[in-house]
Scaffold this motif. Structure first.
Motif, short mmCIF file in Angstrom:
data_model
loop_
_atom_site.label_atom_id
_atom_site.label_comp_id
_atom_site.label_asym_id
_atom_site.label_seq_id
_atom_site.Cartn_x
_atom_site.Cartn_y
_atom_site.Cartn_z
N ASP A 1 0.81 -1.22 0.00
CA ASP A 1 0.00 0.00 0.00
C ASP A 1 0.85 1.27 0.00
OD1 ASP A 1 -2.26 -1.52 -0.04
OD2 ASP A 1 -2.65 -1.35 2.11
N HIS B 1 2.96 -6.58 -9.60
CA HIS B 1 2.26 -7.79 -10.02
C HIS B 1 3.11 -8.66 -10.94
CE1 HIS B 1 -1.37 -6.62 -8.00
NE2 HIS B 1 -1.28 -5.42 -8.54
N GLN C 1 4.99 -13.68 -0.37
CA GLN C 1 3.67 -13.89 0.21
C GLN C 1 3.43 -15.36 0.52
OE1 GLN C 1 0.50 -11.96 -1.88
NE2 GLN C 1 1.35 -9.94 -1.48
N LYS D 1 -2.84 -9.93 7.16
CA LYS D 1 -3.67 -8.94 6.46
C LYS D 1 -3.31 -7.51 6.83
CE LYS D 1 -7.61 -11.78 6.75
NZ LYS D 1 -8.92 -11.93 7.32
N GLN E 1 0.26 -6.86 4.97
CA GLN E 1 -0.54 -6.56 3.79
C GLN E 1 -0.44 -7.65 2.72
OE1 GLN E 1 0.63 -2.65 2.54
NE2 GLN E 1 -0.07 -1.71 4.43
N GLU F 1 -2.02 -10.59 0.42
CA GLU F 1 -3.30 -10.89 -0.22
C GLU F 1 -3.75 -12.26 0.24
OE1 GLU F 1 -2.49 -10.59 -4.36
OE2 GLU F 1 -1.96 -8.48 -4.22
N GLY G 1 -6.70 -13.81 -0.40
CA GLY G 1 -7.77 -14.38 -1.20
C GLY G 1 -7.44 -15.74 -1.77
N ASP H 1 0.19 -19.29 -4.88
CA ASP H 1 1.43 -18.53 -5.08
C ASP H 1 2.49 -19.40 -5.75
OD1 ASP H 1 0.74 -15.99 -3.95
OD2 ASP H 1 0.92 -16.86 -1.95
#
Length: 144
Positions: A43, A56, A65, A93, A97, A99, A101, A107
């Motif tokens: 962020d 990305h 991650q 989270k 930070q 992800e 989902g 991954d």
């Protein structure tokens, strides 16, 4: 390791000099590491260049991650100085930070998919070079 190898082979096919190849490959790796979440949280990255293309595309993001999810998912940390217990998912989270989902296996699958994409890119570059190099040499020698 496979991804770094693939990336460096792609750089080696496009750069004519060994030293330039090492410098270019290290620069690409450095940019990917800078945008992966090692030094700045997602962020906090600038949205124009660092967040949307680099964050990305960087395979370090998925490796980091996946590592965080493997280590902290499902853990409960004991209370500290009378505070509440800290859930590992909340830590992932809110603090890191990450992800949440998808799982760490997604991954890993993304990383293996990137290996395949890099290999296909390498193959296309090699085949294009095989076809274009004689044409360029013919043009250069006919001009002299």
């Amino acid at each position: 390791m496979l991804l770094v190898e693939c990336l460096m082979m792609i750089v080696a096919t496009m750069v004519p000099n060994l030293l330039m190849g090492i410098i270019t490959g290290a620069g690409i790796q450095g940019m990917m590491i800078l945008s992966a979440g090692f030094f700045r949280l997602p962020d906090d990255l600038a949205p124009v260049f660092w967040k949307y293309p680099m964050y990305h595309v960087s395979f370090h993001k998925y490796a980091l991650q996946g590592l965080y999810k493997n280590e902290f998912h499902g853990l409960m940390f004991p209370e500290y100085e009378g505070g509440p217990k800290v859930n590992g998912d909340m830590l992932l989270k809110d603090l890191l930070q990450v992800e949440m989902g998808y799982s760490k296996w997604v991954d890993l699958g993304i990383i293996f998919g990137m290996v395949l994409v890099y290999r296909v890119i390498l193959f296309c570059i090699i085949k294009t070079t095989e076809k274009v190099k004689p044409i360029i040499r013919a043009i250069l020698f006919s001009a002299t």
